[in-house]
Design an enzyme around this catalytic site. Structure first.
Site, mmCIF file in Angstrom:
data_model
loop_
_atom_site.group_PDB
_atom_site.id
_atom_site.type_symbol
_atom_site.label_atom_id
_atom_site.label_comp_id
_atom_site.label_asym_id
_atom_site.label_seq_id
_atom_site.Cartn_x
_atom_site.Cartn_y
_atom_site.Cartn_z
ATOM 1 C CG ASP A 100 22.333 21.222 52.793
ATOM 2 O OD1 ASP A 100 22.809 21.877 51.845
ATOM 3 O OD2 ASP A 100 22.937 20.283 53.337
ATOM 4 C CG ASP B 208 34.851 9.170 31.833
ATOM 5 O OD1 ASP B 208 35.863 8.500 32.121
ATOM 6 O OD2 ASP B 208 34.854 10.100 31.013
ATOM 7 N NE ARG C 116 36.441 17.371 58.274
ATOM 8 C CZ ARG C 116 36.904 16.745 57.209
ATOM 9 N NH1 ARG C 116 37.631 17.372 56.340
ATOM 10 N NH2 ARG C 116 36.623 15.483 57.017
#
Lengths: 690, 540
Positions: free
Chosen positions: A354, A317, A393
């Site tokens: 952030d 993966d 956004r």
């Protein structure tokens, strides 16, 4: 995902080595183990036990025969030969006992975790009743609260809890287990640290994970693997050939006027048959499984371990295995004539508060590339963070009248130049993040673009190159679009990729590979991985995964480290190589033994045959006894190698063969000449022999 | 020209001739066994035999075919000898006694051609032509068929069909052996080999036995049979009149086993796979030639037992080729060779007849050895062993092991009993180590279906007739059954693709591995016995 996935393989290995302490002292062979395993070795003299190993059974019968002759007609020589033949059997027993002993220690430490927990079972009408853990049946619902031990393997169907799984994984950090999703499986014997969960039992008592693990490390369920069976047939064939050669030698000797004693013929036979590999064969197999367990991998069968050595195609993966799983900032691209420094400062400012991984990575890049500070100044702390919302956004900061925003390009007015940068980043498989300063009138001035990329873990390229050297093709499986997938595949150095993959695509890929005769290995953790895990030849389920995944695979990795497959492949190969190398060594040894024993037997009737006594061994008795002693001692000398395994370095098949033929073939021819000669120097001092 | 130069020249011509025939013959044989069409002659044969040539057989059916055909052949050949006195062209030579008839029947059906009789005084022309010559053809064709079945096992996948034994047998005989033997019989006649239905020719009042020699001589070599029409075999001027016929005969006995490696490469779709087998055969053949030649050249009585017409080099060349293939024809008496020279000839057989071995048998024997070698090699590179895209698991190793075990088992048991039988002492010409070499040689020859004799040993008593007969039969058919079982389990497998992790089997590494395996297996098995025979003799 657990924290494990965020570490490099190197870190995992180091961490793992530290964790091993609580399990078992690791792979290094300690001579003291020979002593502690002695009682077990004695028990293995039972002929019924010896029958399992045709080569050693012949030695056992030979020892008995010689002992009878040594008793009826005692001499220093006959007694010495009899004793050393028994030593040969003993050393073989010892090799196996040492290998098993290491597993037993592991089993004991596991058994301690297997306390007989009392289960709080929920009856159909939702009332709790207290029953012994051993009474649980599949489908029962049990309640487990903080401080309690989970009474059996199952899936969390209600609630979320932190669980201490150190008892089986050796990993001290608690893990989170919650209902639904891919983190629902819990293991009996582990302890809930906080909160309350309801567990649906999925295995019968006695067949739980820990039970299976105990059986496995103890070797109780050890069955001979396909290659081991084939090798045993070959070794039996060699034994028959030598038995014939030695039995037929007596009439030839009688014809030639030099009848041989049963003792000498038995000594010759034992020296010729492949006792070295015969003695060490089962120890090699046990030690191979042991090496897996030491790396925290639990295999349901030795067959799966062998199959791992044959893997042609490896499905990995992308997320979490090849890449870190989070996108990271990798580049600031200034636009509209903005100074790069100014862009970096704006980026830093907008991301200081952030907390997302992307945000943190932007600050890190500022520190790395532009030498900016990671910590906000007191003034900066006054700024107001604007978090990301689905509507805007974008996110950013308002500070001293400045507004800095970063977000998807669609939220800004972008010039052709900026649009070109944005398009380029998208094509390369990255995610563009536009950074802009918004003035009071609400117009935005785009400063530049941050490139967020899926970052390939360090060292991946080298690992895939290693795999390629072993002849294994790696295929990256990802849900990304083909463009992104291609870029990452190229960066990681995998041979091929499967983009926009759905579970059924994975399955189809495995089938396609298998139809071409290839063996496929994969890792998986989710329930939707289960069919593919079952279909693949080697399916490694992550311990963090669901019960369905763990049931479907034929191995479970307790560390939940998807790159572990590479090590599993190496262990599988090492197992076969060790067997092959020691067989070659064993057979190559015979040459020197002929040079020692044949002149000793027949120089009396054909003095010219003494020319073959190139080691100049003192007397016929010393020559034969030295060969027998060498044959016994070489077993002990090779026990560490059998347990540790022959060194394996990923390289082409031809290079491997050349190297092993040189070391074990040529070495096997030369070593006994030196060994027998040295032993003879001592043996010749014994009165009655020299 | 010195004998050495002449000898080297002969070796050179031989190698050039073999090289010239290698491709066309090898490719031709590959086409013969993969052709979908049948010739009219073949269809006629199938009609008579009530065979459906387009139905393919499982390995077991194929094996029943081989065994049934061989059993019937033994019975017919036995009966033919037992009624010889009623047959034409028998010259009052009488019926063959039961022991000798049994031994001879088994011997010719197993492609051994061990002869416990003196042909010119025992066998009439009818038995020779109708019985022995026919077996010279079909026993060789059986070997070809089994080899081709094994190759099909490698080539095919996920099937239980290995081809049709009757078709392979018929094609091998009609398309390969008959035409080549016919041409070379004519060539041999032109070069002076005799061909006569009379019992002998009168020369100066003395009758010298004669027979239809040329027609048998060609297939005797071509089919790696080796049974002489005349007792002196290829040392006889009627069988082998000149250096040229000598060279042609050596060429004939090598040409099919050598070219079969090309056939193999063609059929498996990689010619290099064939070249590598050829290189192994060639290296061992050359090394053994060097040993025998050097040993004979340095002997005390170098020309005793050898034809003066041929000299030492041509005798060594013939001896090495006839024992390296399972032919057994001789142009000199191996019993007269030095200890090392005779031991070398014996060792050629003890390798298991694969350097290059008999027609078909050489190819399948070396493939079995390659399987054993690749099994060990596969383990040493850390993968489940495989060869030519097929995994070598329990079934394959078991079949290969049985095939390899058969020869040493019957050889050592037979020779062991013979060594201590009181009657043996009377049968030997020589005492001591050379006597033991004679016993070992006889059993090595029978068990490996070679058929050459060390001579010096009288093998006409019941023990030798029976035990050597049994050795020939088991030495032939146990490996054949095992090889067909092996082919069956290989064909049933999927094909494993070649990946970067596959151990290549076309390079010098594999060649040395295989060479090592062949030499090591023979050495480890037979060194104790050889120590008391040829080794003791050579070291004296």
């Amino acid at each position: 995902m657990t924290s494990t996935l965020q570490r490099t393989p190197e870190e995992i290995r180091t961490r793992h080595a530290e964790n091993l302490g609580h399990q078992v002292a690791s792979g290094v062979f300690n001579p003291r183990q020979l002593l502690t395993s002695f009682p077990d070795a004695l028990r293995k003299f039972d002929p019924r036990y010896q029958l399992r190993n045709p080569v050693m059974f012949v030695v056992w019968v030979g020892s008995l025969l010689v002992t009878v002759f040594a008793v009826t007609d005692p001499s220093v020589f006959t007694i010495a030969v009899a004793v050393w033949l028994w030593f040969t059997v003993l050393f073989a027993n010892l090799a196996e006992a040492v290998a098993e002993g290491r597993g037993k220690a592991q089993a004991d430490s596991l058994r301690k975790t297997k306390k007989d927990a009392v289960a709080r079972r929920l009856t159909e009408d939702g009332v709790e009743e207290r029953v012994p853990g051993t009474d649980l049946r599949i489908g029962d619902l049990v309640v487990v609260e903080a401080g309690e031990v989970i009474p059996g393997d199952g899936d969390v169907v209600e609630g979320i809890a932190t669980v201490d799984e150190s008892a089986i994984t050796g990993e001290s950090a608690p893990v989170i287990r919650e209902s639904g999703g891919d983190r629902s499986a819990v293991t009996g014997g582990t302890t809930v640290l906080s909160d309350r969960i309801v567990v649906k039992i999925t295995t019968k008592p006695g067949e739980t994970f820990v039970d299976r693990m105990i059986a496995l490390v103890e070797g109780a369920e050890r069955q001979k693997t396909p290659n081991e069976i084939a090798l045993t047939i070959l070794l039996s064939t060699l034994t028959i050939i030598f038995l014939l050669a030695v039995v037929a030698l007596q009439p030839f000797a009688i014809y030639s006027g030099g009848e041989q004693s049963v003792i000498v013929l038995t000594a010759l036979l034992v020296c010729l048959i492949p006792t070295t590999i015969g003695a060490l064969l089962s120890a090699i197999g046990i030690a191979g499984m042991d090496r897996l367990v030491q790396r925290n991998v639990l295999a349901t069968s030795g067959k799966a371990v062998e199959a791992a050595g044959d893997i042609d195609t490896l499905l990995l993966d992308k997320t979490g295995t090849i890449t870190w799983g989070n996108r990271r900032a990798t580049e600031f691209i200034a636009a509209n004539g903005t100074d790069e420094r100014r862009l970096a400062e704006a980026c830093r400012l907008s991301s200081l508060a952030d907390g997302t991984p992307e945000g943190r990575s932007i600050v890190e890049l500022c520190v790395e590339k532009h030498g900016l500070s990671a910590e906000p100044t007191d003034a900066e702390k006054t700024g107001e963070f604007v978090p990301f919302t689905a509507q805007t956004r974008m996110s950013g900061i308002d500070l001293n009248g400045r507004s800095i925003r970063k977000g998807a390009a669609s939220g800004f007015t972008t010039s052709d130049e900026v649009q070109a940068i944005v398009d380029r980043i998208s094509e390369d498989g990255g995610t563009p993040l536009v950074v802009a300063e918004v003035n009071h009138s609400g117009n935005d001035e785009v400063l530049g673009v941050i490139r967020l990329s899926d970052v390939v873990k360090p060292g991946m390229k080298e690992r895939f190159a290693e795999l390629r050297a072993m002849g294994i093709r790696t295929v990256m499986v990802t849900g990304d679009n083909p463009l992104t997938a291609k870029a990452i595949a190229a960066e990681a150095g995998v041979d091929d990729f499967l983009a926009e993959a759905k579970p059924e695509d994975k399955m189809a890929l495995i089938r396609k590979e298998q139809e071409g005769g290839r063996l496929v290995a994969m890792t998986g953790d989710g329930t939707n991985d289960a069919p593919a895990l079952a279909q693949s030849d080697v399916g490694v389920a992550m311990n963090t995964g669901t019960s369905a995944a763990k049931e479907a695979g034929n191995m479970v990795d307790l560390d939940s480290d998807p790159t572990k497959l590479i090590e599993i492949v190496e262990i599988g190969k090492q197992l076969l190589i060790t067997r092959g190398a020691l067989t070659t060594f064993s057979v190559a040894n015979d040459l020197a033994k002929y040079f020692a024993i044949l002149p000793a037997m027949f120089a009396a009737i054909y003095p010219a045959l003494d020319k073959l006594n190139i080691m100049r061994l003192a007397t016929p008795q010393s020559a034969i006894l030295s060969a027998v002693i060498f044959n016994a001692l070489i077993i002990v000398a090779l026990i560490p190698l059998a347990l540790k395994g022959v060194r394996y370095r990923p390289s082409s098949a031809s290079a491997l063969l050349r190297r092993n033929l040189l070391i074990y073939g040529l070495g096997g021819i030369v070593t006994p000449f030196a060994g027998i000669w040295l032993i003879d120097l001592l043996v010749r001092l014994i009165p009655g022999i020299g | 020209m010195s004998p050495t130069v002449a000898g080297l020249l002969q070796v050179g011509i031989l190698v050039v001739a073999l090289a010239a025939a290698y491709r066309p013959l090898g490719d031709y044989m590959a086409r013969v066994f993969s052709d979908a069409k049948h010739s009219r002659l073949e269809l006629a044969v199938y009609r008579i035999g009530r065979i459906n040539p387009d139905s393919e057989q499982k390995w077991s059916t194929y094996a029943y075919g081989v065994l049934g055909f061989s059993f019937v052949s033994v019975v017919l050949l036995y009966v033919l000898q037992r009624i010889q006195s009623w047959l034409p062209f028998s010259f009052d030579r009488g019926t063959i006694p039961p022991g000798m008839a049994f031994n001879t029947a088994v011997s010719f059906v197993t492609n051994t051609n061990w002869q416990s009789y003196v042909p010119e005084t025992v066998m009439g022309h009818t038995v020779q032509m109708v019985g022995l010559t026919v077996q010279n053809f079909v026993s060789a064709a059986v070997g070809l068929a089994v080899a081709v079945a094994l190759v099909r096992g490698f080539v095919r996948h996920q099937t239980d069909r290995l081809g049709n034994f009757w078709v392979d047998l018929t094609r091998g005989t009609i398309r390969i052996l008959l035409p080549i033997a016919f041409v070379f019989a004519i060539v041999l006649i032109a070069l002076g080999v005799t061909m006569s239905l009379k019992s002998g020719v009168d020369v100066d009042g003395q009758t010298i036995a004669n027979a239809p020699v040329a027609s048998q001589e060609a297939i005797k070599e071509l089919g790696t049979n080796g049974g002489g029409v005349l007792n002196a075999n290829s040392a006889h001027p009627f069988e082998n009149p000149s250096e040229w016929t000598n060279l042609i005969e050596i060429f004939l006995l090598l040409v099919i086993p050598v070219s079969l490696t090309r056939t193999f490469g063609q059929l498996v779709g990689n010619k290099k796979q064939g070249y590598v087998l050829l290189s192994v055969m060639g290296v061992i053949w050359t090394a053994m030639l060097g040993i025998i030649w050097a040993a004979e050249a340095s002997g005390l009585r170098p020309l005793e037992g050898k034809e003066l017409r041929f000299g030492i080099p041509a005798s060594a060349l013939f001896a090495n080729s006839t024992t390296g293939t399972s032919t057994g024809a001789v142009n000199s008496m191996h019993d007269s060779f030095t200890g090392l020279g005779g031991g070398g000839a014996m060792l050629n057989m003890l390798f298991g007849e694969m350097t290059p071995g008999g027609v078909g048998t050489g190819l399948y024997s070396i493939l079995v050895m390659a399987i054993i070698a690749m099994f060990l090699a596969g383990l040493m590179v850390g993968r489940t062993p495989e060869y030519l895209g097929k995994k070598l698991g329990r079934k394959e190793v078991t079949a290969a092991a049985v095939s390899i075990l058969a020869m040493p088992t019957v050889l050592l048991i037979g020779a062991g009993i013979a060594a201590i039988l009181p009657s043996t002492q009377g049968a030997l010409n020589n005492p001591g180590s050379h006597g033991l070499s004679e016993i070992l040689y006889a059993y090595a020859s029978a068990s490996n279906n070679n058929g050459s004799a060390f001579a010096g040993i009288t093998v006409t008593n019941d023990w030798f007739q029976a035990s050597l007969g049994v050795c020939m039969a088991l030495g032939r058919f146990v490996p054949i059954i095992a090889v067909l079982a092996l082919a069956g389990s290989l064909a049933a497998q999927k094909k494993v693709p070649v990946t970067a992790g596959t151990l290549p089997t076309t390079g010098p590494l594999f060649a040395s591995l295989l060479t090592g395996a062949i030499v090591l297996v023979a050495a480890l098995t037979f060194v104790p016995a050889l120590a008391l025979g040829p080794i003791a003799e050579a070291l004296l």
